[in-house]
Design an enzyme around this catalytic site. Structure first.
Site, PDB file in Angstrom:
ATOM      1  N   ASP A 154       0.916  -1.192   0.036  1.00  0.00           N
ATOM      2  CA  ASP A 154      -0.106  -0.072   0.049  1.00  0.00           C
ATOM      3  C   ASP A 154       0.877   1.264   0.064  1.00  0.00           C
ATOM      4  O   ASP A 154       2.029   1.052   0.314  1.00  0.00           O
ATOM      5  CB  ASP A 154      -0.938  -0.081   1.260  1.00  0.00           C
ATOM      6  CG  ASP A 154      -2.353   0.584   1.166  1.00  0.00           C
ATOM      7  OD1 ASP A 154      -3.295   0.226   0.887  1.00  0.00           O
ATOM      8  OD2 ASP A 154      -2.226   2.145   1.068  1.00  0.00           O
ATOM      9  N   ASP A 175       4.062   3.040  -4.062  1.00  0.00           N
ATOM     10  CA  ASP A 175       2.984   3.790  -4.717  1.00  0.00           C
ATOM     11  C   ASP A 175       2.883   3.186  -6.177  1.00  0.00           C
ATOM     12  O   ASP A 175       3.710   3.144  -7.023  1.00  0.00           O
ATOM     13  CB  ASP A 175       3.354   5.427  -5.150  1.00  0.00           C
ATOM     14  CG  ASP A 175       2.501   5.863  -6.165  1.00  0.00           C
ATOM     15  OD1 ASP A 175       1.391   5.563  -6.678  1.00  0.00           O
ATOM     16  OD2 ASP A 175       2.775   7.346  -6.480  1.00  0.00           O
ATOM     17  N   TYR A 193     -14.802   7.086 -13.053  1.00  0.00           N
ATOM     18  CA  TYR A 193     -14.831   5.923 -12.240  1.00  0.00           C
ATOM     19  C   TYR A 193     -15.373   4.921 -12.914  1.00  0.00           C
ATOM     20  O   TYR A 193     -14.754   3.805 -12.948  1.00  0.00           O
ATOM     21  CB  TYR A 193     -15.580   6.203 -10.948  1.00  0.00           C
ATOM     22  CG  TYR A 193     -15.468   4.924  -9.895  1.00  0.00           C
ATOM     23  CD1 TYR A 193     -14.463   4.500  -9.283  1.00  0.00           C
ATOM     24  CD2 TYR A 193     -16.911   4.129  -9.667  1.00  0.00           C
ATOM     25  CE1 TYR A 193     -14.542   3.474  -8.310  1.00  0.00           C
ATOM     26  CE2 TYR A 193     -16.992   2.917  -9.193  1.00  0.00           C
ATOM     27  CZ  TYR A 193     -15.796   2.463  -8.319  1.00  0.00           C
ATOM     28  OH  TYR A 193     -15.992   1.619  -7.423  1.00  0.00           O
ATOM     29  N   LYS A 200     -12.908   1.473 -14.106  1.00  0.00           N
ATOM     30  CA  LYS A 200     -13.114  -0.001 -13.467  1.00  0.00           C
ATOM     31  C   LYS A 200     -13.462  -0.833 -14.780  1.00  0.00           C
ATOM     32  O   LYS A 200     -13.145  -1.992 -14.825  1.00  0.00           O
ATOM     33  CB  LYS A 200     -14.217  -0.055 -12.615  1.00  0.00           C
ATOM     34  CG  LYS A 200     -13.831   0.644 -11.310  1.00  0.00           C
ATOM     35  CD  LYS A 200     -12.717  -0.154 -10.604  1.00  0.00           C
ATOM     36  CE  LYS A 200     -12.529   0.035  -9.008  1.00  0.00           C
ATOM     37  NZ  LYS A 200     -11.436  -0.857  -8.518  1.00  0.00           N
TER      38      LYS A 200
HETATM   39  N1  NAP Z   1     -16.052   0.493  -1.123  1.00  0.00           N
HETATM   40  C1  NAP Z   1     -16.954   0.189  -1.871  1.00  0.00           C
HETATM   41  O1  NAP Z   1     -18.218   0.387  -1.531  1.00  0.00           O
HETATM   42  C2  NAP Z   1     -16.497  -0.365  -3.383  1.00  0.00           C
HETATM   43  C3  NAP Z   1     -17.402  -0.670  -4.212  1.00  0.00           C
HETATM   44  C4  NAP Z   1     -17.027  -1.286  -5.445  1.00  0.00           C
HETATM   45  C5  NAP Z   1     -15.599  -1.479  -5.573  1.00  0.00           C
HETATM   46  N2  NAP Z   1     -14.723  -0.798  -4.810  1.00  0.00           N
HETATM   47  C6  NAP Z   1     -13.330  -1.266  -4.798  1.00  0.00           C
HETATM   48  O2  NAP Z   1     -13.065  -2.182  -3.938  1.00  0.00           O
HETATM   49  C7  NAP Z   1     -11.465  -1.823  -3.738  1.00  0.00           C
HETATM   50  C8  NAP Z   1     -11.181  -1.548  -2.289  1.00  0.00           C
HETATM   51  O3  NAP Z   1     -12.366  -0.683  -1.858  1.00  0.00           O
HETATM   52  P1  NAP Z   1     -11.919  -0.131  -0.149  1.00  0.00           P
HETATM   53  O4  NAP Z   1     -13.514   0.359   0.295  1.00  0.00           O
HETATM   54  O5  NAP Z   1     -11.450  -1.300   0.869  1.00  0.00           O
HETATM   55  O6  NAP Z   1     -11.116   1.087  -0.558  1.00  0.00           O
HETATM   56  P2  NAP Z   1      -9.768   1.564   0.531  1.00  0.00           P
HETATM   57  O7  NAP Z   1     -10.349   1.316   1.948  1.00  0.00           O
HETATM   58  O8  NAP Z   1      -9.908   3.336   0.323  1.00  0.00           O
HETATM   59  O9  NAP Z   1      -8.706   1.057   0.412  1.00  0.00           O
HETATM   60  C9  NAP Z   1      -7.785   1.016  -0.952  1.00  0.00           C
HETATM   61  C10 NAP Z   1      -6.189   1.272  -0.482  1.00  0.00           C
HETATM   62  O10 NAP Z   1      -5.763   1.294  -1.700  1.00  0.00           O
HETATM   63  C11 NAP Z   1      -4.860   2.423  -1.403  1.00  0.00           C
HETATM   64  N3  NAP Z   1      -4.115   2.837  -2.634  1.00  0.00           N
HETATM   65  C12 NAP Z   1      -4.837   4.046  -3.641  1.00  0.00           C
HETATM   66  N4  NAP Z   1      -4.016   4.206  -4.427  1.00  0.00           N
HETATM   67  C13 NAP Z   1      -2.836   3.664  -4.144  1.00  0.00           C
HETATM   68  C14 NAP Z   1      -1.485   3.704  -5.033  1.00  0.00           C
HETATM   69  N5  NAP Z   1      -1.408   4.529  -6.209  1.00  0.00           N
HETATM   70  N6  NAP Z   1      -0.578   2.857  -4.707  1.00  0.00           N
HETATM   71  C15 NAP Z   1      -0.728   2.060  -3.456  1.00  0.00           C
HETATM   72  N7  NAP Z   1      -1.972   1.802  -2.703  1.00  0.00           N
HETATM   73  C16 NAP Z   1      -2.969   2.684  -3.157  1.00  0.00           C
HETATM   74  C17 NAP Z   1      -5.434   3.240  -0.441  1.00  0.00           C
HETATM   75  O11 NAP Z   1      -4.240   4.270   0.065  1.00  0.00           O
HETATM   76  P3  NAP Z   1      -4.913   5.709   0.176  1.00  0.00           P
HETATM   77  O12 NAP Z   1      -6.194   5.404   1.143  1.00  0.00           O
HETATM   78  O13 NAP Z   1      -3.955   6.245   0.885  1.00  0.00           O
HETATM   79  O14 NAP Z   1      -5.179   6.206  -0.948  1.00  0.00           O
HETATM   80  C18 NAP Z   1      -6.208   2.570   0.279  1.00  0.00           C
HETATM   81  O15 NAP Z   1      -5.166   2.025   1.547  1.00  0.00           O
HETATM   82  C19 NAP Z   1     -11.036  -0.540  -4.512  1.00  0.00           C
HETATM   83  O16 NAP Z   1     -10.348  -1.270  -5.723  1.00  0.00           O
HETATM   84  C20 NAP Z   1     -12.384  -0.026  -4.870  1.00  0.00           C
HETATM   85  O17 NAP Z   1     -12.300   0.847  -5.870  1.00  0.00           O
HETATM   86  C21 NAP Z   1     -15.083  -0.511  -3.368  1.00  0.00           C
END
Ligand code: NAP
Length: 230
Positions: A37, A55, A148, A152
């Site tokens: 991460d 990153d 977005y 995706k």
């Molecule tokens: N939450 C939802 O309802 C939902 C629905 C559909 C799909 N998703 C997908 O499911 C996945 C996980 O969701 P989540 O809710 O668990 O998200 P989250 O809690 O925001 O976790 C995503 C993690 O990825 C890290 N990240 C982002 N950009 C990065 C980079 N360039 N290099 C390294 N790490 C990076 C973020 O760090 P930072 O926080 O520091 O940016 C964060 O720790 C994502 O792909 C999201 O798009 C989520």
């Protein structure tokens, strides 16, 4: 429950909600887990076997990360590309190049670069499981979220291309499409929604672990909806 014993599993976005659940799912099945991460502080709290701050949009950093992770055990069997993000935006005619490029980088570039640097390692071993994370928004797009949804959709198409390119190998590539995940942030943003209909992160982690299992060798190029009860 030790179906992933002796397997090395890399999880990107491992400091986030689904990333942590994915690490737990792999650990429960006996894998050696590497949490990747960009958030070094939150990464410290993740109960993984190893961590790597990176990153995932920066190609030299991704190259170095996979090289170092490979050196830990001499193998990488599983890659779960969970890193990603969401931003609501204006309508298409008001969207900027920065809006577009930002979503594309965080969702599509992160997944592609991790695949790019894990694939030579997996090809050498003729074994690998790649699980990407798209979103239901690919199938049911919403207004004011073109960058977005399109980013995706790129993850889904990337998965389908990978599956074709790996079809003659022991490597598979699949993609899950989460519905709204039951996270603290979503609860704060949507306090009046019926949270019981959202998908629990541990259920998504179980779907990812299933696709990562050696016995899932015949599942390749699947795009799997995991929407909970919504
Ligand atoms: N939450 C939802 O309802 C939902 C629905 C559909 C799909 N998703 C997908 O499911 C996945 C996980 O969701 P989540 O809710 O668990 O998200 P989250 O809690 O925001 O976790 C995503 C993690 O990825 C890290 N990240 C982002 N950009 C990065 C980079 N360039 N290099 C390294 N790490 C990076 C973020 O760090 P930072 O926080 O520091 O940016 C964060 O720790 C994502 O792909 C999201 O798009 C989520």
């Amino acid at each position: 429950m030790n179906s992933l014993a002796d397997h090395v599993a890399v999880v990107t976005g491992a400091a986030g909600v689904l990333g942590q659940a994915t690490i737990r799912g792999f650990e429960e099945r006996g894998a050696f887990t590497v949490a990747v991460d960009c958030d070094a502080k939150r990464l410290e709290e993740v109960p993984s076997s190893a961590t790597h701050v990176c990153d995932l949009t920066d190609e030299p950093s991704v190259s170095e990360a996979f090289s170092r992770i490979h050196q830990l055990k001499g193998r990488i069997d599983i890659l779960a590309n969970v890193a990603g993000g969401f931003a609501m935006g204006p309508r298409v005619e008001e969207t900027t190049v920065d809006d577009w490029a930002g979503m594309f980088r965080i969702n599509a570039v992160t997944a592609w670069l991790a695949c790019k640097y894990v694939l030579p390692i997996m090809r050498e071993a003729d074994f690998g499981r790649i699980i990407n994370v798209g979103a239901r928004a690919v199938r049911k797009p919403g207004a004011r979220m073109a960058p977005y949804c399109v980013s995706k959709a790129a993850v889904v198409t990337l998965t389908e291309v990978l599956a074709l390119e790996c079809a003659e190998t022991g490597i598979t590539a699949n993609c899950i499409l989460p519905g709204t995940i039951d996270t603290p942030r979503n609860r704060a943003d949507m306090p009046d929604a019926d949270h019981s209909r959202w998908v629990p992160p541990e259920n998504l982690a179980a779907a990812i672990a299933h696709l990562a299992d050696p016995s899932s060798q015949s599942i390749n190029g699947a795009i799997v909806p995991v929407y909970g009860r919504s």
